[in-house]
Design a protein around this motif. Structure first.
Motif, PDB file in Angstrom:
ATOM      1  N   VAL A 145      28.234  46.512  73.559  1.00 19.98           N
ATOM      2  CA  VAL A 145      28.314  47.629  74.857  1.00 19.98           C
ATOM      3  C   VAL A 145      27.113  47.777  75.462  1.00 19.98           C
ATOM      4  O   VAL A 145      25.784  47.744  74.870  1.00 19.98           O
ATOM      5  CB  VAL A 145      28.439  48.997  73.827  1.00 19.98           C
ATOM      6  CG1 VAL A 145      28.972  50.073  74.797  1.00 19.98           C
ATOM      7  CG2 VAL A 145      29.706  48.844  72.909  1.00 19.98           C
ATOM      8  N   LYS A 146      26.971  47.661  76.817  1.00 21.95           N
ATOM      9  CA  LYS A 146      26.242  47.935  77.656  1.00 21.95           C
ATOM     10  C   LYS A 146      25.830  49.263  77.860  1.00 21.95           C
ATOM     11  O   LYS A 146      26.801  50.036  78.191  1.00 21.95           O
ATOM     12  CB  LYS A 146      26.196  47.156  78.913  1.00 21.95           C
ATOM     13  CG  LYS A 146      25.363  47.442  79.948  1.00 21.95           C
ATOM     14  CD  LYS A 146      25.522  46.663  81.541  1.00 21.95           C
ATOM     15  CE  LYS A 146      24.405  47.121  82.406  1.00 21.95           C
ATOM     16  NZ  LYS A 146      24.685  46.463  83.680  1.00 21.95           N
TER      17      LYS A 146
ATOM     18  N   LYS B  20      32.421  45.395  79.855  1.00 20.36           N
ATOM     19  CA  LYS B  20      32.980  44.206  80.386  1.00 20.36           C
ATOM     20  C   LYS B  20      31.496  43.357  81.221  1.00 20.36           C
ATOM     21  O   LYS B  20      31.239  42.381  80.850  1.00 20.36           O
ATOM     22  CB  LYS B  20      33.555  44.347  81.670  1.00 20.36           C
ATOM     23  CG  LYS B  20      34.931  44.863  81.237  1.00 20.36           C
ATOM     24  CD  LYS B  20      36.076  45.207  82.453  1.00 20.36           C
ATOM     25  CE  LYS B  20      37.516  45.778  81.944  1.00 20.36           C
ATOM     26  NZ  LYS B  20      38.373  46.213  82.931  1.00 20.36           N
ATOM     27  N   ASN B  21      30.798  44.136  81.995  1.00 23.59           N
ATOM     28  CA  ASN B  21      29.787  43.282  82.632  1.00 23.59           C
ATOM     29  C   ASN B  21      28.313  43.649  81.823  1.00 23.59           C
ATOM     30  O   ASN B  21      27.829  44.447  81.661  1.00 23.59           O
ATOM     31  CB  ASN B  21      29.464  43.925  83.926  1.00 23.59           C
ATOM     32  CG  ASN B  21      30.505  44.094  84.900  1.00 23.59           C
ATOM     33  OD1 ASN B  21      31.088  42.957  85.164  1.00 23.59           O
ATOM     34  ND2 ASN B  21      30.997  44.934  85.385  1.00 23.59           N
TER      35      ASN B  21
ATOM     36  N   PRO C  95      20.547  47.292  85.789  1.00 24.70           N
ATOM     37  CA  PRO C  95      20.975  48.885  86.113  1.00 24.70           C
ATOM     38  C   PRO C  95      21.972  48.916  87.226  1.00 24.70           C
ATOM     39  O   PRO C  95      21.553  47.965  88.046  1.00 24.70           O
ATOM     40  CB  PRO C  95      19.710  49.526  86.248  1.00 24.70           C
ATOM     41  CG  PRO C  95      18.566  48.853  85.617  1.00 24.70           C
ATOM     42  CD  PRO C  95      19.151  47.322  85.880  1.00 24.70           C
ATOM     43  N   THR C  96      23.095  49.716  87.210  1.00 24.05           N
ATOM     44  CA  THR C  96      24.098  49.903  88.325  1.00 24.05           C
ATOM     45  C   THR C  96      23.848  51.179  88.929  1.00 24.05           C
ATOM     46  O   THR C  96      23.643  52.286  88.365  1.00 24.05           O
ATOM     47  CB  THR C  96      25.356  49.340  87.623  1.00 24.05           C
ATOM     48  OG1 THR C  96      25.727  50.462  86.700  1.00 24.05           O
ATOM     49  CG2 THR C  96      25.454  47.968  87.134  1.00 24.05           C
ATOM     50  N   GLU C  97      24.262  51.061  90.221  1.00 22.08           N
ATOM     51  CA  GLU C  97      24.816  52.243  90.911  1.00 22.08           C
ATOM     52  C   GLU C  97      25.517  52.838  90.312  1.00 22.08           C
ATOM     53  O   GLU C  97      25.571  54.563  90.473  1.00 22.08           O
ATOM     54  CB  GLU C  97      24.881  51.958  92.280  1.00 22.08           C
ATOM     55  CG  GLU C  97      24.950  53.193  93.349  1.00 22.08           C
ATOM     56  CD  GLU C  97      23.494  54.007  93.270  1.00 22.08           C
ATOM     57  OE1 GLU C  97      23.538  55.333  93.601  1.00 22.08           O
ATOM     58  OE2 GLU C  97      22.559  53.078  93.467  1.00 22.08           O
ATOM     59  N   LYS C  98      26.662  52.504  89.916  1.00 20.33           N
ATOM     60  CA  LYS C  98      27.831  53.149  89.257  1.00 20.33           C
ATOM     61  C   LYS C  98      27.464  54.025  87.938  1.00 20.33           C
ATOM     62  O   LYS C  98      27.714  55.274  88.032  1.00 20.33           O
ATOM     63  CB  LYS C  98      28.666  52.283  88.784  1.00 20.33           C
ATOM     64  CG  LYS C  98      29.961  52.789  88.090  1.00 20.33           C
ATOM     65  CD  LYS C  98      30.978  51.589  87.442  1.00 20.33           C
ATOM     66  CE  LYS C  98      32.188  52.470  86.636  1.00 20.33           C
ATOM     67  NZ  LYS C  98      33.010  51.272  85.989  1.00 20.33           N
ATOM     68  N   ALA C  99      26.305  53.472  87.154  1.00 14.65           N
ATOM     69  CA  ALA C  99      26.021  54.021  86.198  1.00 14.65           C
ATOM     70  C   ALA C  99      25.060  55.328  86.453  1.00 14.65           C
ATOM     71  O   ALA C  99      24.877  56.600  85.854  1.00 14.65           O
ATOM     72  CB  ALA C  99      25.357  53.382  84.965  1.00 14.65           C
ATOM     73  N   ARG C 100      24.120  55.086  87.599  1.00 13.94           N
ATOM     74  CA  ARG C 100      23.281  55.969  87.910  1.00 13.94           C
ATOM     75  C   ARG C 100      24.179  57.415  88.462  1.00 13.94           C
ATOM     76  O   ARG C 100      23.613  58.582  88.200  1.00 13.94           O
ATOM     77  CB  ARG C 100      22.553  55.495  89.029  1.00 13.94           C
ATOM     78  CG  ARG C 100      21.278  56.457  89.846  1.00 13.94           C
ATOM     79  CD  ARG C 100      20.749  55.719  90.986  1.00 13.94           C
ATOM     80  NE  ARG C 100      19.773  56.376  91.604  1.00 13.94           N
ATOM     81  CZ  ARG C 100      18.552  56.260  91.322  1.00 13.94           C
ATOM     82  NH1 ARG C 100      18.007  55.293  90.308  1.00 13.94           N
ATOM     83  NH2 ARG C 100      17.674  57.037  91.884  1.00 13.94           N
ATOM     84  N   THR C 101      25.060  57.071  89.276  1.00 15.54           N
ATOM     85  CA  THR C 101      26.026  58.237  89.896  1.00 15.54           C
ATOM     86  C   THR C 101      26.567  59.170  88.684  1.00 15.54           C
ATOM     87  O   THR C 101      26.531  60.139  88.667  1.00 15.54           O
ATOM     88  CB  THR C 101      26.906  57.369  90.848  1.00 15.54           C
ATOM     89  OG1 THR C 101      26.268  56.658  91.901  1.00 15.54           O
ATOM     90  CG2 THR C 101      27.826  58.831  91.309  1.00 15.54           C
ATOM     91  N   HIS C 102      27.229  57.968  87.798  1.00 12.17           N
ATOM     92  CA  HIS C 102      27.842  58.875  86.636  1.00 12.17           C
ATOM     93  C   HIS C 102      26.903  59.830  85.754  1.00 12.17           C
ATOM     94  O   HIS C 102      27.375  60.908  85.528  1.00 12.17           O
ATOM     95  CB  HIS C 102      28.384  58.014  85.711  1.00 12.17           C
ATOM     96  CG  HIS C 102      28.945  58.304  84.477  1.00 12.17           C
ATOM     97  ND1 HIS C 102      29.980  59.091  84.415  1.00 12.17           N
ATOM     98  CD2 HIS C 102      28.380  58.496  83.096  1.00 12.17           C
ATOM     99  CE1 HIS C 102      30.354  59.489  83.086  1.00 12.17           C
ATOM    100  NE2 HIS C 102      29.386  59.052  82.288  1.00 12.17           N
TER     101      HIS C 102
END
Length: 354
Positions: A210-211, A253-254, A259-266
């Motif tokens: 799990v990331k 999955k990835n 770090p991702t923008e998706k996680a940051r926004t969430h």
């Protein structure tokens, strides 16, 4: 010189296994490829006996949490360091209905050892959205994993028990009585090295890595020092003034360390729902947690090679699980005690084709 064990990996799992082997007078050498973004190094290290949406007591909590606290406290004294930070966790109610459901719950008695207080009025309204009160939990806090890893590595180096290098599986020579790797010789090898996809001895074990991503934030004013807020996201104080870690996300999955923008926004969205005071994001980190499909650790010996062993799959609750099961594991291989069936990789032996 032939040592009893070669330990591969020096994250949370490797430290706990090494300390228990030492406790039971077994000799060992640790070989570890140091990585900036290992799951242990980027983890917030939170531990909590009551989790989930329905606030259920975690598996074996009555046994695991007292052992965990005593283990880390003894290790702090041994290493002359401080990394076990005890804090209550406060989980605010989100509605009157949730408040009433908790107060009328039939199973609340089994959780009493871990509940400090149930409040029906706001306790931290100046800092978080807290109109309906909430639950304060005890036997909680966080482990400063980086501090522990650093202090323990220094301890091992002084004893000439630590090698900073990547293990090449192809160079391992394994017989029924001896493990050989370059100039190292051991009677047994224990893999505590995270993801198993590249490990030819245990790549048949079903894993579900799990990331997770965590934000680092600064706030305009300090939050209370004695509490971790946890609703939608957790907010854990770092060592610096007004500096906090916020997390975490779950991605199957990835599985990279970026770090991702998706996680940051969430995470920002969840934090804005909880936190009342202004904040700014000053950092973001990602790591991949080694976990299993059934959310139980992966522990035991290879079905065809008794001296090739695994201690892995600790997942998101690694801080609390690692000490207790490292003890169970070491007793099973040194004192012939029974390894708990729920964590034994014997449950997956049928999948092995080697």
């Amino acid at each position: 010189m032939v040592v009893d064990f070669l330990i591969v990996g020096h994250g949370l799992a490797g430290v706990c296994v090494a300390q228990h082997l030492e406790k039971y007078d077994a000799s060992f050498t640790v070989i570890n490829q140091e990585q900036e973004f290992s799951s242990s190094k980027v983890a917030a290290g939170l531990y909590n006996p009551i989790t989930g949406r329905k606030m259920k007591k975690t598996w074996l909590a009555d046994d695991i949490f007292p052992y965990m606290e005593s283990f880390y406290e003894a290790l702090e004294e041994k290493l002359n360091s401080r990394f076990l930070i005890k804090r209550k966790i406060y989980r605010p109610f989100t509605s009157i209905e949730e408040q009433n459901e908790w107060i009328g719950s039939d199973d609340s008695d089994e959780k009493l050892n871990f509940i400090e207080k149930v409040s029906t009025n706001p306790l931290y309204g100046d800092f978080i959205d807290d109109p309906y009160g909430g639950i304060s939990l005890s036997h909680c806090g966080f482990l400063d994993v980086n501090e522990m890893l650093t202090a323990h590595k220094e301890y091992l180096i002084k004893q000439d028990k630590y090698l900073n290098k990547k293990l090449n599986y192809n160079q391992l020579k394994i017989s029924s009585s001896l493990i050989e790797y370059e100039n190292l010789k051991a009677k047994n090898i224990i893999f505590c090295d995270g993801a198993l996809t590249d490990n030819p001895y245990f790549n048949w074990v079903p894993t579900a890595p799990v990331k997770g991503e965590i934000l680092h934030i600064q706030t305009d004013k300090p939050l209370p020092n004695d509490v971790i807020f946890n609703r939608g996201v957790f907010i854990v104080k770092h060592s610096e003034q007004n500096y906090y870690r916020v997390g975490a996300t779950y991605e199957w999955k990835n599985l990279d360390h970026h770090p991702t923008e998706k996680a940051r926004t969430h995470l920002i969205g969840k934090l804005e729902e909880l936190l009342k005071i202004p904040f700014k994001v000053v950092g973001q980190v990602a790591g991949v947690r080694p976990a299993s499909k059934d959310r139980r650790p992966l522990i035991g010996n290879h079905p065809n090679k008794n001296n090739v062993l695994l201690f892995n799959g600790l997942g998101t609750k690694g801080v609390s699980l690692a000490p207790y099961f490292a003890n169970n594991f070491c007793l099973s291989i040194l004192k012939d005690e029974i390894l708990k069936e729920e964590v034994s990789i014997s449950r997956y032996y049928s999948l092995n084709s080697r």
